[in-house]
Design an enzyme around this catalytic site. Structure first.
Site, PDB file in Angstrom:
ATOM      1  CD  GLN A  67      31.041 117.449 108.322  1.00 43.76           C
ATOM      2  OE1 GLN A  67      30.904 118.535 108.868  1.00 43.76           O
ATOM      3  NE2 GLN A  67      30.101 116.929 107.559  1.00 43.76           N
ATOM      4  CG  HIS A 112      32.671 121.314 106.305  1.00 43.20           C
ATOM      5  ND1 HIS A 112      32.488 121.900 107.540  1.00 43.20           N
ATOM      6  CD2 HIS A 112      31.759 121.920 105.489  1.00 43.20           C
ATOM      7  CE1 HIS A 112      31.510 122.805 107.462  1.00 43.20           C
ATOM      8  NE2 HIS A 112      31.055 122.830 106.224  1.00 43.20           N
ATOM      9  CG  PHE A 119      27.475 119.623 101.549  1.00 41.80           C
ATOM     10  CD1 PHE A 119      27.923 120.819 102.071  1.00 41.80           C
ATOM     11  CD2 PHE A 119      28.140 118.462 101.906  1.00 41.80           C
ATOM     12  CE1 PHE A 119      29.018 120.880 102.926  1.00 41.80           C
ATOM     13  CE2 PHE A 119      29.229 118.502 102.762  1.00 41.80           C
ATOM     14  CZ  PHE A 119      29.667 119.716 103.268  1.00 41.80           C
ATOM     15  CG  HIS A 128      27.005 126.134 100.917  1.00 41.34           C
ATOM     16  ND1 HIS A 128      26.519 127.397 101.170  1.00 41.34           N
ATOM     17  CD2 HIS A 128      27.960 125.898 101.861  1.00 41.34           C
ATOM     18  CE1 HIS A 128      27.147 127.911 102.215  1.00 41.34           C
ATOM     19  NE2 HIS A 128      28.026 127.028 102.649  1.00 41.34           N
ATOM     20  CD  GLU A 129      31.524 123.756 101.564  1.00 42.09           C
ATOM     21  OE1 GLU A 129      32.718 124.133 101.589  1.00 42.09           O
ATOM     22  OE2 GLU A 129      30.705 124.078 102.442  1.00 42.09           O
ATOM     23  CE  LYS A 160      30.738 131.044 103.541  1.00 33.57           C
ATOM     24  NZ  LYS A 160      30.167 130.632 104.848  1.00 33.57           N
ATOM     25  CG  HIS A 161      34.231 128.088 100.731  1.00 33.37           C
ATOM     26  ND1 HIS A 161      34.628 129.062 101.615  1.00 33.37           N
ATOM     27  CD2 HIS A 161      33.240 127.389 101.351  1.00 33.37           C
ATOM     28  CE1 HIS A 161      33.933 128.956 102.735  1.00 33.37           C
ATOM     29  NE2 HIS A 161      33.069 127.961 102.601  1.00 33.37           N
TER      30      HIS A 161
END
Length: 234
Positions: free
Chosen positions: A34, A61, A111, A114-115, A118-119
């Site tokens: 980003q 991102h 952050f 979370h990444e 989730k991924h």
């Protein structure tokens, strides 16, 4: 009854293992970067990280596993959370190249967590390899330098065609560019998606393009230098 109970337990374990395997059996990655100035230049605004104002460069991102049909796995292991000790040697690079701009100001840990949750948990990569691969892909793409080489400098408007061409000539593969809208209603470059093979090492042609906000034929490439402040809300 006891025998039936044992069979049910075995079936549940096999089902769980099957789910975990299928969740990691994705087809490719979206590597998403980003543009910080575009994140900040919206009605939502932004907060600089506690480490200070980020460099005027693309920021990671995420590295997102996807399927060829346009769907994606997520949150594949709810027991796995970010272990900062596993990536302590990458922390300085992440603070520079994977910055958080959400409010309130943070150090990036939320952050990154979370990444990963989730991924990252939906890949076969361990935590260190996942984050290091994304950092290496950013260096390999070198988006800002390719754009500047084509005369595309932050702080001006450019055609979408010229920006896509500069990236394809520099990286060797076509990118998908997502836009957002600034406070004056101008379309601006927000995120750049590149497709990566399952090893998380090589760029590839995208099997399918992501769904995101489209761009006009002419878009803004805003400069972060127009924003003031450090780690406070803009």
């Amino acid at each position: 009854m006891e025998g039936k109970g044992s069979i049910l337990i075995i079936l549940f374990v096999l089902y769980s293992q099957s789910f975990l395997c299928s969740s990691q059996d994705f087809d490719f990655f979206y590597f998403v970067q980003q543009w910080p100035a575009s994140y900040c230049d919206t009605r939502r605004s932004c907060c600089y990280p506690t480490t200070g104002k980020p460099n005027e460069d693309f920021s990671i991102h995420g590295l997102w596993p996807n399927y060829n049909n346009g769907k994606w796995p997520q949150n594949c292991d709810t027991t796995s959370s970010l272990d900062i000790s596993q990536i302590s040697d990458l922390k300085k690079r992440m603070e520079k190249d994977w910055v958080t701009l959400a409010c309130p100001s943070g150090d990036g840990m939320k952050f990154w967590g979370h990444e990963w949750e989730k991924h990252g948990t939906c890949t076969s990569l361990d935590e260190h390899t996942y984050f290091e691969s994304a950092l290496d892909l950013k260096n390999k793409a070198n988006l800002l330098q390719h754009l500047k080489h084509a005369g595309i400098q932050p702080g001006n408007f450019f055609t979408m065609e010229s920006m896509k061409r500069a990236i394809k000539e520099g990286v060797g593969y076509e990118a998908y560019i997502e836009c957002n809208v600034d406070t004056q209603g101008n379309h601006q470059i927000y995120q750049v998606y590149m497709c990566v093979d399952k090893s998380a090492k090589n760029f590839i042609d995208c099997p399918i393009l992501p769904r995101g906000r489209g761009c006009g034929s002419r878009v803004e490439f805003p400069s972060l230098s127009h924003h003031s402040g450090s780690s406070h809300e803009l």
